[in-house]
Design a protein around this motif. Structure first.
Motif, PDB file in Angstrom:
ATOM      1  N   UNK A  84      -2.555  17.991  47.786  1.00 31.24           N
ATOM      2  CA  UNK A  84      -1.564  16.945  48.022  1.00 31.24           C
ATOM      3  C   UNK A  84      -2.275  15.874  48.837  1.00 31.24           C
ATOM      4  N   UNK A  85      -2.700  14.814  48.173  1.00 27.63           N
ATOM      5  CA  UNK A  85      -3.477  13.786  48.865  1.00 27.63           C
ATOM      6  C   UNK A  85      -2.648  13.018  49.881  1.00 27.63           C
ATOM      7  N   UNK A  86      -1.363  12.959  49.678  1.00 31.70           N
ATOM      8  CA  UNK A  86      -0.498  12.284  50.647  1.00 31.70           C
ATOM      9  C   UNK A  86      -0.448  13.048  51.968  1.00 31.70           C
ATOM     10  N   UNK A  87      -0.693  14.342  51.895  1.00 36.69           N
ATOM     11  CA  UNK A  87      -0.671  15.178  53.107  1.00 36.69           C
ATOM     12  C   UNK A  87      -2.071  15.584  53.550  1.00 36.69           C
ATOM     13  N   UNK A  88      -3.090  15.077  52.861  1.00 37.09           N
ATOM     14  CA  UNK A  88      -4.473  15.451  53.196  1.00 37.09           C
ATOM     15  C   UNK A  88      -4.635  16.968  53.224  1.00 37.09           C
ATOM     16  N   UNK A 104      -8.760  11.588  49.277  1.00 38.67           N
ATOM     17  CA  UNK A 104      -8.779  11.619  47.814  1.00 38.67           C
ATOM     18  C   UNK A 104     -10.165  11.363  47.229  1.00 38.67           C
ATOM     19  N   UNK A 105     -11.093  10.909  48.035  1.00 42.32           N
ATOM     20  CA  UNK A 105     -12.448  10.673  47.537  1.00 42.32           C
ATOM     21  C   UNK A 105     -13.306  11.933  47.563  1.00 42.32           C
ATOM     22  N   UNK A 106     -12.762  13.007  48.089  1.00 42.09           N
ATOM     23  CA  UNK A 106     -13.499  14.257  48.194  1.00 42.09           C
ATOM     24  C   UNK A 106     -12.997  15.291  47.199  1.00 42.09           C
ATOM     25  N   UNK A 107     -13.937  15.909  46.517  1.00 41.98           N
ATOM     26  CA  UNK A 107     -13.615  17.141  45.818  1.00 41.98           C
ATOM     27  C   UNK A 107     -13.484  18.233  46.872  1.00 41.98           C
ATOM     28  N   UNK A 153     -12.220  25.118  42.889  1.00 45.37           N
ATOM     29  CA  UNK A 153     -12.482  23.749  43.310  1.00 45.37           C
ATOM     30  C   UNK A 153     -11.564  22.809  42.552  1.00 45.37           C
ATOM     31  N   UNK A 154     -11.344  21.639  43.150  1.00 47.48           N
ATOM     32  CA  UNK A 154     -10.459  20.661  42.539  1.00 47.48           C
ATOM     33  C   UNK A 154     -11.013  19.272  42.791  1.00 47.48           C
ATOM     34  N   UNK A 155     -10.907  18.411  41.800  1.00 46.03           N
ATOM     35  CA  UNK A 155     -11.386  17.049  41.936  1.00 46.03           C
ATOM     36  C   UNK A 155     -10.514  16.228  42.859  1.00 46.03           C
ATOM     37  N   UNK A 156     -11.004  15.048  43.194  1.00 44.70           N
ATOM     38  CA  UNK A 156     -10.337  14.210  44.176  1.00 44.70           C
ATOM     39  C   UNK A 156      -8.912  13.821  43.838  1.00 44.70           C
ATOM     40  N   UNK A 157      -8.668  13.571  42.568  1.00 51.28           N
ATOM     41  CA  UNK A 157      -7.304  13.208  42.174  1.00 51.28           C
ATOM     42  C   UNK A 157      -6.558  14.377  41.547  1.00 51.28           C
ATOM     43  N   UNK A 158      -7.145  15.540  41.601  1.00 48.83           N
ATOM     44  CA  UNK A 158      -6.476  16.747  41.143  1.00 48.83           C
ATOM     45  C   UNK A 158      -6.485  16.985  39.654  1.00 48.83           C
TER      46      UNK A 158
END
Length: 121
Positions: free
Chosen positions: A72-76, A29-32, A49-54
């Motif tokens: 989906x940050x839960x699924x990386x 989640x820290x990565x765009x 492109x999408x920001x870290x928290x979407x």
């Protein structure tokens, strides 16, 4: 961060494809995240492109209204939904990760291996 793109293939004009990019690591989640593409004989170009928290996204004008980026940050994982595909969308598609801020430029820190998308007319 290691990135693995998948989901490419051969489709007909007007079809849809969804690309996926799986990332390793516990700080996804820290990565765009970005998607780029490179067609034969052409330079690599920005797609989305999408920001870290979407909460922020950029989409290239050439695909606006047809392509959607999500994560989906839960699924990386980050995704590129591609609708109404055109022959000019044919390219190798790469996912990339950038520390902190979202960007349209290709100054990303980590790159996946690419997945081929071929759109026939």
């Amino acid at each position: 961060v290691q990135l693995q793109a998948s989901g490419g293939g051969l489709v007909q004009a007007g079809d849809s494809l969804k690309l996926s990019c799986a990332a390793s690591g516990r700080t996804f989640s820290s990565y765009a995240m970005g998607w780029f593409r490179q067609a034969p004989g052409k330079e690599r170009e920005f797609v989305a492109a999408i920001g870290g928290n979407g909460d922020s996204t950029y989409v290239a004008d050439s695909v606006k209204g047809r392509f959607t980026i999500s994560r989906n940050n839960a699924k990386n994982a980050v995704y590129l939904q591609m609708n109404s595909l055109k022959p000019e969308d044919t390219a190798v598609y790469y996912c990339a990760a950038r520390t902190y801020s979202i960007s349209r430029s290709d100054d990303y820190d980590y790159w996946g291996q690419g997945t081929q998308v071929t759109v026939s007319s």
